[in-house]
Design an enzyme around this catalytic site. Structure first.
Site, PDB file in Angstrom:
ATOM      1  N   ASP A 121      -6.561   4.553  -4.347  1.00  0.00           N
ATOM      2  CA  ASP A 121      -7.726   4.615  -3.693  1.00  0.00           C
ATOM      3  C   ASP A 121      -7.854   6.109  -3.048  1.00  0.00           C
ATOM      4  O   ASP A 121      -8.585   6.624  -3.854  1.00  0.00           O
ATOM      5  CB  ASP A 121      -6.968   3.947  -2.346  1.00  0.00           C
ATOM      6  CG  ASP A 121      -7.500   3.563  -0.974  1.00  0.00           C
ATOM      7  OD1 ASP A 121      -7.389   2.440  -0.849  1.00  0.00           O
ATOM      8  OD2 ASP A 121      -7.395   4.356   0.186  1.00  0.00           O
ATOM      9  N   ASN A 125     -15.936   6.339  -5.358  1.00  0.00           N
ATOM     10  CA  ASN A 125     -15.442   5.188  -6.593  1.00  0.00           C
ATOM     11  C   ASN A 125     -16.344   3.699  -5.435  1.00  0.00           C
ATOM     12  O   ASN A 125     -17.210   3.185  -6.343  1.00  0.00           O
ATOM     13  CB  ASN A 125     -14.243   4.290  -6.686  1.00  0.00           C
ATOM     14  CG  ASN A 125     -14.095   3.165  -7.502  1.00  0.00           C
ATOM     15  OD1 ASN A 125     -14.081   2.952  -7.270  1.00  0.00           O
ATOM     16  ND2 ASN A 125     -14.333   4.011  -8.933  1.00  0.00           N
ATOM     17  N   LYS A 147       0.898  -1.037   0.211  1.00  0.00           N
ATOM     18  CA  LYS A 147      -0.136   0.059   0.298  1.00  0.00           C
ATOM     19  C   LYS A 147       0.802   1.177   0.142  1.00  0.00           C
ATOM     20  O   LYS A 147       2.342   1.389  -0.098  1.00  0.00           O
ATOM     21  CB  LYS A 147      -0.968  -0.344   1.501  1.00  0.00           C
ATOM     22  CG  LYS A 147      -2.641   1.026   1.270  1.00  0.00           C
ATOM     23  CD  LYS A 147      -3.358   0.469   0.282  1.00  0.00           C
ATOM     24  CE  LYS A 147      -4.643   1.571  -0.031  1.00  0.00           C
ATOM     25  NZ  LYS A 147      -5.631   0.850  -0.250  1.00  0.00           N
TER      26      LYS A 147
HETATM   27  P1  NDP Z   1     -12.966   8.015  -2.798  1.00  0.00           P
HETATM   28  O1  NDP Z   1     -12.060   8.843  -2.540  1.00  0.00           O
HETATM   29  O2  NDP Z   1     -13.169   7.781  -4.245  1.00  0.00           O
HETATM   30  O3  NDP Z   1     -13.938   8.120  -2.168  1.00  0.00           O
HETATM   31  C1  NDP Z   1     -14.222   8.117  -0.462  1.00  0.00           C
HETATM   32  C2  NDP Z   1     -15.419   8.886  -0.385  1.00  0.00           C
HETATM   33  O4  NDP Z   1     -15.447   8.949   0.955  1.00  0.00           O
HETATM   34  C3  NDP Z   1     -15.247  10.787  -0.650  1.00  0.00           C
HETATM   35  O5  NDP Z   1     -17.233  10.188  -0.750  1.00  0.00           O
HETATM   36  C4  NDP Z   1     -15.175  11.392   0.636  1.00  0.00           C
HETATM   37  O6  NDP Z   1     -15.668  12.206   1.002  1.00  0.00           O
HETATM   38  C5  NDP Z   1     -15.255  10.424   1.620  1.00  0.00           C
HETATM   39  N1  NDP Z   1     -14.239  10.318   2.810  1.00  0.00           N
HETATM   40  C6  NDP Z   1     -13.264  10.417   2.376  1.00  0.00           C
HETATM   41  N2  NDP Z   1     -12.561  10.211   3.585  1.00  0.00           N
HETATM   42  C7  NDP Z   1     -13.304  10.498   4.981  1.00  0.00           C
HETATM   43  C8  NDP Z   1     -13.111  10.858   6.096  1.00  0.00           C
HETATM   44  N3  NDP Z   1     -12.830  11.082   6.659  1.00  0.00           N
HETATM   45  N4  NDP Z   1     -15.079  11.298   7.524  1.00  0.00           N
HETATM   46  C9  NDP Z   1     -15.912  11.258   5.624  1.00  0.00           C
HETATM   47  N5  NDP Z   1     -15.831  10.744   4.469  1.00  0.00           N
HETATM   48  C10 NDP Z   1     -14.630  10.779   3.937  1.00  0.00           C
HETATM   49  O7  NDP Z   1     -12.618   6.668  -2.673  1.00  0.00           O
HETATM   50  P2  NDP Z   1     -12.419   5.026  -2.547  1.00  0.00           P
HETATM   51  O8  NDP Z   1     -14.497   4.887  -3.090  1.00  0.00           O
HETATM   52  O9  NDP Z   1     -11.785   4.635  -3.680  1.00  0.00           O
HETATM   53  O10 NDP Z   1     -12.606   4.409  -0.805  1.00  0.00           O
HETATM   54  C11 NDP Z   1     -13.415   4.550  -0.073  1.00  0.00           C
HETATM   55  C12 NDP Z   1     -13.155   3.082   0.273  1.00  0.00           C
HETATM   56  O11 NDP Z   1     -13.044   2.082   0.305  1.00  0.00           O
HETATM   57  C13 NDP Z   1     -11.141   3.141   1.601  1.00  0.00           C
HETATM   58  O12 NDP Z   1     -11.988   2.894   2.541  1.00  0.00           O
HETATM   59  C14 NDP Z   1     -10.124   1.998   0.532  1.00  0.00           C
HETATM   60  O13 NDP Z   1      -9.921   2.022   1.302  1.00  0.00           O
HETATM   61  C15 NDP Z   1     -11.645   1.556   0.344  1.00  0.00           C
HETATM   62  N6  NDP Z   1     -11.640   0.474  -0.888  1.00  0.00           N
HETATM   63  C16 NDP Z   1     -10.977   1.048  -2.283  1.00  0.00           C
HETATM   64  C17 NDP Z   1     -11.280   0.306  -2.971  1.00  0.00           C
HETATM   65  C18 NDP Z   1     -10.792   0.791  -4.962  1.00  0.00           C
HETATM   66  O14 NDP Z   1     -10.811   0.341  -6.135  1.00  0.00           O
HETATM   67  N7  NDP Z   1     -11.152   2.363  -5.027  1.00  0.00           N
HETATM   68  C19 NDP Z   1     -10.647  -0.958  -3.032  1.00  0.00           C
HETATM   69  C20 NDP Z   1     -11.175  -1.807  -1.953  1.00  0.00           C
HETATM   70  C21 NDP Z   1     -11.444  -1.103  -1.104  1.00  0.00           C
HETATM   71  P3  NDP Z   1     -15.523  13.347  -0.376  1.00  0.00           P
HETATM   72  O15 NDP Z   1     -15.689  13.407  -1.312  1.00  0.00           O
HETATM   73  O16 NDP Z   1     -16.277  14.834   1.008  1.00  0.00           O
HETATM   74  O17 NDP Z   1     -14.049  13.139  -0.038  1.00  0.00           O
HETATM   75  O1  2IT Z   2      -7.782  -1.347  -0.617  1.00  0.00           O
HETATM   76  C1  2IT Z   2      -7.932  -1.829  -1.943  1.00  0.00           C
HETATM   77  O2  2IT Z   2      -7.921  -3.248  -2.346  1.00  0.00           O
HETATM   78  C2  2IT Z   2      -7.913  -1.446  -3.164  1.00  0.00           C
HETATM   79  N1  2IT Z   2      -7.709  -0.026  -2.882  1.00  0.00           N
HETATM   80  C3  2IT Z   2      -7.810  -1.414  -4.883  1.00  0.00           C
HETATM   81  C4  2IT Z   2      -5.848  -2.287  -4.542  1.00  0.00           C
HETATM   82  C5  2IT Z   2      -5.767  -2.057  -5.907  1.00  0.00           C
HETATM   83  O3  2IT Z   2      -4.625  -2.986  -5.935  1.00  0.00           O
HETATM   84  O4  2IT Z   2      -6.347  -2.374  -6.825  1.00  0.00           O
END
Ligand code: NDP
Ligand code: 2IT
Length: 450
Positions: free
Chosen positions: A166, A240, A126
């Site tokens: 992420d 996302n 990571k």
């Molecule tokens: P994004 O940046 O696309 O979206 C994050 C969302 O969560 C936004 O709506 C953001 O609000 C909100 N957010 C972030 N931090 C905070 C906080 N401290 N308090 C309140 N709201 C918050 O990220 P992802 O959708 O990619 O990731 C979301 C979660 O999923 C994370 O935990 C990530 O590790 C996990 N994840 C992501 C994967 C991926 O493929 N992208 C895969 C597996 C897990 P705002 O719009 O105001 O910033």
């Molecule tokens: O937390 C996760 O699994 C991710 N942000 C995606 C990692 C990846 O390599 O696609």
């Protein structure tokens, strides 16, 4: 003292200043207890847990960049290469002001078990930076990504370490980083996933974490004789993962009534207008509060901080935390349980505190899918992107989606069977952690003490 407890005590003492990392280790080690007991002598002699909790290496670097006014800034960049026993280091990169070495270690540690569960040959890693993309211009984002890559490029590679997105890192940032790596190395190779479709990306990768989450929760509901159809769903986040989880939940007949961002949350009793959310968050990069300007009948509440979030007081059948860590606290869990929640699926990494997890487990009824299993569809599809890059071809949307569905069903089967084998049939935290651990442990034992 048991072997697991002695390792946990060592971690608590040594890394007390990295609370998220300690929390992640604690949750995993507690649930591994029965599996460790079954083979304790061999694991202990080979220091399997001590080696699993300590990353292979941790890279920390300065990221200097210049803003549009000519002012220089410095952020800190990280890449934690956790464990490559199963395959190349693999895991996303997070750009958020909260990012610290402890946060990246927690995420990297989780990633090792998650990637093991996918069944694909990927190790865990990571990275990220304490950079806040909010309010930055396109050129500032570009300069930051370029500077970040000036150091990162020497540590990554298609067969070494393959980052992805992420929080705060999406298609735009990945494009800039890919371009910089190509410029420096002359290698237009698949060293990063989540790429644009025009330069080696995979169809469905953008949707994969959210779709995969809903596929896994659907499998979990189906084993209990029910499904998403007609269920009320609450999703935290509007990024996302959240957007595509909401989309698939709706496609499966669920009604998503609430979503959030870091400023606040919306409640729309008629069902969230997802196209509007996408326009606000993906196109305009604006605040979710704008939603009620168009949808007058919806409500907006401005308590966005995850630990005060009242979103979880909205009555629902399925809760999908898809924002960030420690989003559902004990009080929220109690409220969800009181309101009759059937299932909780973690789209985010560690969105549920340990107390809250225990409250769900104690009901012996609420179906709780831990992030390592539930959000593994993102990295699994990254694995499929790597395969397509190596084969130098692109699969159709249908091909990738079918493979994703098969992987999620397989993860569900694996964690559910493991939970049953350990006589705790709906403890999917135990099921997922043990299933992920056993494969990783076998690989590490096969390689000798390294
Ligand atoms: P994004 O940046 O696309 O979206 C994050 C969302 O969560 C936004 O709506 C953001 O609000 C909100 N957010 C972030 N931090 C905070 C906080 N401290 N308090 C309140 N709201 C918050 O990220 P992802 O959708 O990619 O990731 C979301 C979660 O999923 C994370 O935990 C990530 O590790 C996990 N994840 C992501 C994967 C991926 O493929 N992208 C895969 C597996 C897990 P705002 O719009 O105001 O910033
Ligand atoms: O937390 C996760 O699994 C991710 N942000 C995606 C990692 C990846 O390599 O696609």
């Amino acid at each position: 003292m048991s072997y697991t407890n002695s390792v946990l005590k060592m971690i608590e003492e040594k890394y007390s200043y990295q609370p998220l990392f300690v929390q992640a280790v604690k949750e995993v080690l507690h649930s591994l207890e029965p599996a460790i007991k079954a083979n304790e002598a061999a694991y202990k002699q080979n220091a399997i847990l001590e080696r699993m909790v300590e990353p292979d290496r941790q890279i920390v670097f300065r990221v200097p960049w210049v803003d549009d006014k000519g002012q220089a800034h410095v952020n800190v960049g990280y890449r934690v290469q956790y464990n490559n026993s199963i395959g190349p280091y693999k895991g996303g990169m997070r750009f958020h002001p909260s990012v610290s070495l402890g946060e990246i270690k927690f995420l990297g540690f989780e990633q090792c078990f998650k990637n093991s569960l996918t069944g694909l040959p990927m190790g865990g890693g990571k990275g990220g930076a304490d950079f806040d993309p909010k309010g930055k211009s396109e050129q500032e984002i570009f300069r930051f990504c370029q500077s970040f890559l000036m150091e990162l490029f020497r540590h990554v590679g298609a067969d070494i370490d393959v980052p992805a997105g992420d929080i705060g890192v999406g298609a735009r940032e990945i494009g800039y980083m890919y371009g910089t790596y190509k410029k420096i190395t002359r290698l237009p190779e698949g060293w990063i996933t989540g790429k644009g479709l025009d330069y080696g990306g995979s169809l469905i990768r953008k949707q994969a974490t959210g779709f995969g989450l809903v596929y896994l929760v659907q499998a979990m509901l189906q084993e209990q004789g029910t499904c998403f159809k007609g269920k009320t769903v609450v999703v935290s986040g509007s990024g996302n993962v959240a957007i595509y989880a909401a989309q698939k939940a709706m496609e499966f007949g669920g009604k998503v009534v609430a979503m959030s961002d870091s400023s606040g949350w919306i409640y729309d009793k008629d069902g969230v207008d997802l196209k509007l959310v996408q326009e606000i968050k993906e196109v305009k990069r604006a605040r979710l509060s704008e939603y009620v300007k168009t949808r007058k009948s919806a409500e907006y509440h401005d308590d966005g901080k995850v630990d005060s979030l009242r979103l979880w007081s909205v009555k629902c059948d399925v809760a999908l935390p898809c924002a960030t860590q420690n989003d559902i606290h004990l009080a929220h869990a109690k409220e969800l349980i009181k309101n009759g929640v059937l299932a909780v699926g973690e789209g985010a990494n560690m969105p549920t505190t340990i107390d809250a997890c225990n409250a769900f487990l104690a009901t012996k009824k609420v179906l709780f899918a831990p992030g390592k299993a539930a959000n593994a569809g993102g990295v699994a599809t990254s694995g499929l992107e790597m395969t397509q890059n190596s084969m130098r071809l692109s699969w159709t949307e249908k091909e990738v989606d079918e493979k994703l569905l098969a992987i999620m069903n397989n993860i569900y089967k694996n964690m559910s069977t493991t939970a049953k084998n350990f006589k705790d049939p709906i403890n999917f935290i135990l099921g997922a952690n043990i299933a992920g651990f056993e494969k990783l442990a076998r690989a590490m034992l096969a390689h000798g003490v390294q």
